[in-house]
Structures are given as C-alpha cells and as structure tokens.
Design an enzyme around this catalytic site. Structure first.
Site, PDB file in Angstrom:
ATOM      1  N   GLU A 146      19.112  33.882  33.287  1.00 17.01           N
ATOM      2  CA  GLU A 146      18.891  33.956  31.844  1.00 17.01           C
ATOM      3  C   GLU A 146      18.045  32.770  31.396  1.00 17.01           C
ATOM      4  O   GLU A 146      18.011  31.724  32.061  1.00 17.01           O
ATOM      5  CB  GLU A 146      20.220  33.962  31.102  1.00 17.01           C
ATOM      6  CG  GLU A 146      21.009  32.656  31.190  1.00 17.01           C
ATOM      7  CD  GLU A 146      21.506  32.165  29.833  1.00 17.01           C
ATOM      8  OE1 GLU A 146      20.710  32.166  28.876  1.00 17.01           O
ATOM      9  OE2 GLU A 146      22.683  31.770  29.749  1.00 17.01           O
ATOM     10  N   HIS A 148      30.361  29.800  30.151  1.00 16.09           N
ATOM     11  CA  HIS A 148      29.911  30.694  29.065  1.00 16.09           C
ATOM     12  C   HIS A 148      31.078  31.218  28.240  1.00 16.09           C
ATOM     13  O   HIS A 148      31.305  30.774  27.129  1.00 16.09           O
ATOM     14  CB  HIS A 148      29.072  31.834  29.624  1.00 16.09           C
ATOM     15  CG  HIS A 148      28.438  32.686  28.559  1.00 16.09           C
ATOM     16  ND1 HIS A 148      27.523  32.174  27.663  1.00 16.09           N
ATOM     17  CD2 HIS A 148      28.601  33.998  28.249  1.00 16.09           C
ATOM     18  CE1 HIS A 148      27.144  33.136  26.842  1.00 16.09           C
ATOM     19  NE2 HIS A 148      27.781  34.249  27.167  1.00 16.09           N
ATOM     20  N   ASP A 170      24.874  35.320  31.718  1.00 20.65           N
ATOM     21  CA  ASP A 170      24.832  34.129  30.868  1.00 20.65           C
ATOM     22  C   ASP A 170      25.726  33.057  31.492  1.00 20.65           C
ATOM     23  O   ASP A 170      26.807  33.356  31.996  1.00 20.65           O
ATOM     24  CB  ASP A 170      25.327  34.450  29.463  1.00 20.65           C
ATOM     25  CG  ASP A 170      24.412  35.430  28.739  1.00 20.65           C
ATOM     26  OD1 ASP A 170      23.274  35.631  29.211  1.00 20.65           O
ATOM     27  OD2 ASP A 170      24.838  36.002  27.721  1.00 20.65           O
TER      28      ASP A 170
END
Length: 589
Positions: free
Chosen positions: A197, A151, A172
């Site tokens: 997520e 991420h 994330d």
C-alpha cells in the site's frame, strides 16, 4: 516465467483493494473491497475480467470495507466457491462492517441492493480462519502465510509461494506501534515481488505525542466554548484509540469484540489488561438520536469515518451550520466522500443528493491514521529487498514520487499500474547446483597448471537441486558397487550413407583412424579388420543384420551399414569427441 498481477482495484487510487496475482500457475485474489466514494457499478471491482472458477483462493487482509466490501457479491452473486482465508478477528468483525454498510446503503438510502444480509451470512460461513505465522497449504503447489500488520486488530500481510515463485501482499499496515496495537512484523523473506500500500507515499509524520496534543487542544477549546465535537470514525480500529464522551451503536458493539481479542493487541496491552481492560471506557455513554440537538457541549464518535452516509453524516447535517462546533476528520478520506470535500479546502457549502448544507463549523484533520508513512514504506521495502515492487492503494502523483525513491535509493524496479492493467514480473531463476563433499575434495586436490580441474557427473532429479558428484558416488547412486567404473557403458549407432558403403571395411577403418588422429593427438589407436579402439572406446563397422545395437531389421536394405560406438563412463568426454569426428566423417568421406 513471470508473476502476472491484474489490478482490479486500488490501482492509482485509494479504495476498492483487489489484486489477482497469477503465481506459479495459481491465481490468488488478495482482498475484495469496495470504493466508498461510489454507489453505482464503480463501487465494486470489475469481476467480468476474471473467471471465478480459475481463482485458487481468496485472502482478505482485514475487515475494512475497502478491503472486504465486495466479497459477498463475489461469492454469492458471481459464484466463487473456493477457499477464503482471513484471520480470526477479521472473520469475527467483518460481518458487523458488512451488515452496517448494507443497512446504510439499502435500508436508509434506498440504493439498489448488490447483495443481501443472507448473502453476507452465507459468505462468512465459507471463511477459513487463520492465525499469524500459520502456514496454510492451499494445495500441493500453493502455500500462504499471514504476518502481523498492525493497522487494525487482526490485520495481516500475506506471503504466498507457488513452486519457486514468492511474493508478499501487505494490505494496509503500520510500521509504528500505537496505543493498542504493535508495529508490523514480518520475517526477512526471499521475494520475487512485494505489493505494498502507498496511502501516505510522500508523508512523514510528526511524533505521536505532538499530534495528540494538537488534537486535544482543538477539542478542549471547542468544548470549553460550549460547542459540540463530531469525530466521524471507523467503528473498528480508530474508535478504540481514544477515550471520549459518546459512542454510537456500532462502535459499542465493536468494543465488545476488542475486549475479547486482547491476544491480538500490543504486548503492553496484553501484559496490563488483567488489571485494567483498556477498552472499558468509564466516562463514555451511548448516544441516542434524540440527543443530536440537545443543549450543551459533547464529543461524539460516529460511523462511518469519511462521512459517506450513515449516522455521522446525519449528525454532520445538524452540527455543520454552527461556528461553535468542530468536525475532527480521520487521517484520510477517499475522493467522492463528504469528508474528502471538507479536507480539500474549507467549503462554505456541501451539496448532497437531497439537500445543501451550510458549513460554518471548524474543520480539524486528525493525524492518527493507522497507515504507515513514507518512511515506514521505505523501511519495509529495504528490509525485505524484493526483486520487484508494485505500489497500490495510493494517489498517482504520490506513487510516482515513491517509485522514484525506491528505484534511486534502493535500486529495486517499481511499478504502480492503474485499475484493469496487468503488471508482469519476471521470475527467471538461476539454477541451483550443489556439490557432494567428495566432489569438492577433488576440486581442491586436482590441478592442471594454474587451473583446478575436477571431473564429475551432474545428476538432475525431479523436485531436487542439481548435484555434482564423483564417478564413484554416481555408481553407488545407480546401484553398482565398488569402483567398477567401466561397468557403466554407453552406446550409440550412426547410420552411414550409401556412398560410404562402396568402400572396403578395412579402408573405412583406416579413413576413420586418419580423421580421429586429427582431433585426438598423441594417443595410440588399436585397429582390427572391422573396428578401432581407444581405451574403452570401440567403434565397429557392421551391417544392419549384425548390428549389436540396432538388432535385426527385416525391412532394412541388406547392405545397410552402421558405425556402432560404445564406451565406459570414464572415457565419456573422449567418446564425445570421437562421435563428433564420426558424424563429420559421414558428410566428408
């Protein structure tokens, strides 16, 4: 038992990530973000639904504002004073994001101050940095561990265990590597719950190379025609992926940290940075505000990434009215931002708080999001195979579609609760019972017809798995040497009702023998004047004052009678049958 998950943010929406999970009696707050589409009370999680003093710890997955933006408010205004955990890069970079947000929202837009710059510093002083795969013992019952999430630099998935309950909160993450970060990595864990997520719950991306070609073609076409390209971007993360022409201030500052944090990048970057640091952009220059309306083409990276305010919005106001210019938007823009309005269908005008902007420029949506796509989410869920899944950080219709896939393809129950809802995840455990080698050996050597029979004793000690052992092993456990099984004696005394007292003792013994023979056949009982025996089992009739187990009771009735039973451990099963007969005899004699 159950894990309780209160969704304070990112429930059926993207933004304002904040989940409070009660696991094993401990409450953990995962992320403490803000919603970039709002500037009123809706921007922060509703902290009135919890008590800060009940939170065992706060864990922040990464430095983006939708995951950390409300943290100074929670600590310095709401009064949370417990431990706060985040990785070293997140602790280093988070103050940049928080101070930049404060400057944009308070200093430039004049909005009400939710927390001060001093609050940011005080909050960050309380942070305890952690490393990837470092296990932190929060207290004697609760531990957490961080895993590499991709991420952005420093992003982490968080594993938590309290008692026998286990879960992972992903924050994330990205399941595919990019130009400077590796793919998410996590151990194969035994989990009661996975909270993941779901930003791109229904999207499957094309190859990275085809996306790069499409993006570069759009930029080159615009520049060749003399136009200007605005790329609103997150200063920390996406800006470090591309070699462009101009960076504004915050992005330049962030690049300095990226050069220092090479150890958190991909293996390829770590192996090559001694020859060339990939964050040394030779053809990039700082951008000054006076250059906004300068003639000629240029490419500008400016924050924030969703045109929610700040310098990127300022430049957008100047460049949007020209059809020669290009706005290249990031992969996702939260509802309520200017970026979201542009992505929802090319508008001819955008209404802002203080003005209206004619939009004649070209709009191009980037496909370089650092979030995983639907395939990546399914791959992670299948790899971890948790007992339950909760989806957060996504749009409701897409979450519903992903839930259906998880349940139908993987057979795992899945929920996607809305904000302020509590999801209950059952965690009833099957008891774990181990067996000693001697007990197992007995199981393989003793037979009764077609059935295998092995007699043993179940030992249950606090904090340990239950264990089947042989009688000899049990005696050793309690400190009796040798095979003196009969040395362990159990006793139990049963009080008799008054109507039985009227019988003569010998008659009572005969009546008891008669009842016992109904349940225990083909066995010879030894009978005396006041007792009956079978192997080590002795059942004696005695008055209260003579009772060997009750002892003398001065207040008891003089003629009170008891059945005093004793037996060795070897005859425990037979003794239980005798006791059952005796208890039944009390009501039938």
């Amino acid at each position: 038992m159950a894990i309780e998950c209160l969704i304070l943010g990112a429930g059926q929406e993207v933004g304002k990530s904040c989940v409070v999970a009660k696991i094993g009696g401990k409450q953990i707050m995962f992320d403490c973000g803000m919603h970039m589409g709002y500037s009123d009370h809706r921007a922060f999680p509703d902290f009135s639904l919890i008590s800060p003093s009940d939170i065992s710890c706060v864990v922040i997955t990464h430095f983006h504002l939708d995951h950390i933006g409300a943290l100074p408010y929670f600590t310095e205004v709401c009064g949370y004073n417990g431990p706060i955990y985040m990785t070293y890069p997140t602790k280093a970079l988070a103050p940049l994001m928080l101070k930049d947000y404060h400057k944009i929202m308070v200093d430039k837009r004049g909005l009400e101050e939710q927390y001060s710059c001093e609050h940011i510093l005080q909050c960050m002083d309380k942070v305890i940095p952690i490393d990837i795969k470092q296990t932190i013992q929060v207290d004697k019952d609760l531990q957490i561990r961080a895993y590499y999430a991709g991420h952005v630099i420093g992003a982490a998935m968080i594993y938590a265990q309290a008692g026998e309950e286990t879960m992972v909160y992903t924050g994330d993450y990205n399941m595919t590597p990019d130009r400077h970060l590796g793919a998410a990595q996590i151990d194969r864990l035994q989990l009661d719950l996975l909270i993941t997520e779901s930003t791109y719950a229904t999207t499957i991306r094309d190859s990275k190379y085809s996306r790069e070609r499409e993006f570069l073609k759009a930029v080159h076409t615009c520049v060749a025609a003399g136009g200007k390209v605005l790329i609103p971007t997150f200063a920390l993360g996406r800006a470090q992926r591309d070699n462009s022409s101009f960076f504004e201030g915050l992005t330049l500052q962030a690049n300095m940290y990226y050069k220092m944090l090479i150890g958190w990048t991909s293996q390829k970057i770590k192996e090559s940075y001694t020859v060339r640091n990939p964050f040394d952009f030779k053809h990039v220059c700082p951008f000054e505000r006076s250059m906004i309306n300068a003639p000629g083409p240029c490419i500008l990276f400016a924050t924030p990434g969703m045109l929610g305010g700040g310098f990127s919005l300022e430049v957008f106001k100047q460049w949007a009215p020209s059809d020669k210019n290009l706005i290249a938007l990031p992969g996702y823009c939260i509802a309520g931002t200017v970026g979201h309005k542009l992505m929802s269908g090319k508008p001819t005008r955008v209404d802002l708080e203080d003005t209206q902007i004619d939009v004649k420029c070209q709009i191009h949506q980037l496909a370089f999001s650092p979030h995983t796509d639907s395939k990546g989410i399914m791959d992670l869920v299948e790899f971890l195979s948790p007992k339950h899944v909760i989806l957060v950080h996504g749009e409701k219709p897409k979450m519903a579609s992903l839930k259906q896939r998880i349940e139908s393809e993987l057979g795992i129950p899945c929920q996607y609760p809305a904000n302020h809802e509590t999801a209950l995840i059952p965690t009833t455990k099957d008891p774990k019972i181990v067996a000693s080698k001697t007990f197992i050996k007995n199981c393989t050597s003793e037979f009764n017809g077609d059935e295998r029979i092995a007699e043993g004793i179940l030992i249950m000690e606090k904090g340990q798995n239950a264990k089947f052992v042989s009688e000899e092993e049990f005696l050793e456990t309690i400190g009796i040497e040798g095979n003196a099984v009969n040395a362990v004696t159990f006793t139990q005394c049963l009080s008799l009702p008054n109507k039985i007292v009227s019988l003569e003792t010998e008659d009572m013994i005969l009546a008891l023998e008669k009842e016992l023979k109904k349940s225990i056949k083909f066995r010879k009982f030894e009978i005396s004047k006041d007792c009956i025996k079978l192997d080590s089992i002795t059942i004696r009739i005695c008055s209260n004052n003579k009772s060997c187990n009750f002892g003398k009771d001065e207040d008891a009735e003089e003629m009170a009678m008891h059945l005093c039973c004793s037996w060795s451990i070897r005859d425990d099963e037979m003794a239980r049958i005798c006791l059952s007969v005796v208890k039944n005899m009390e009501s039938t004699v």
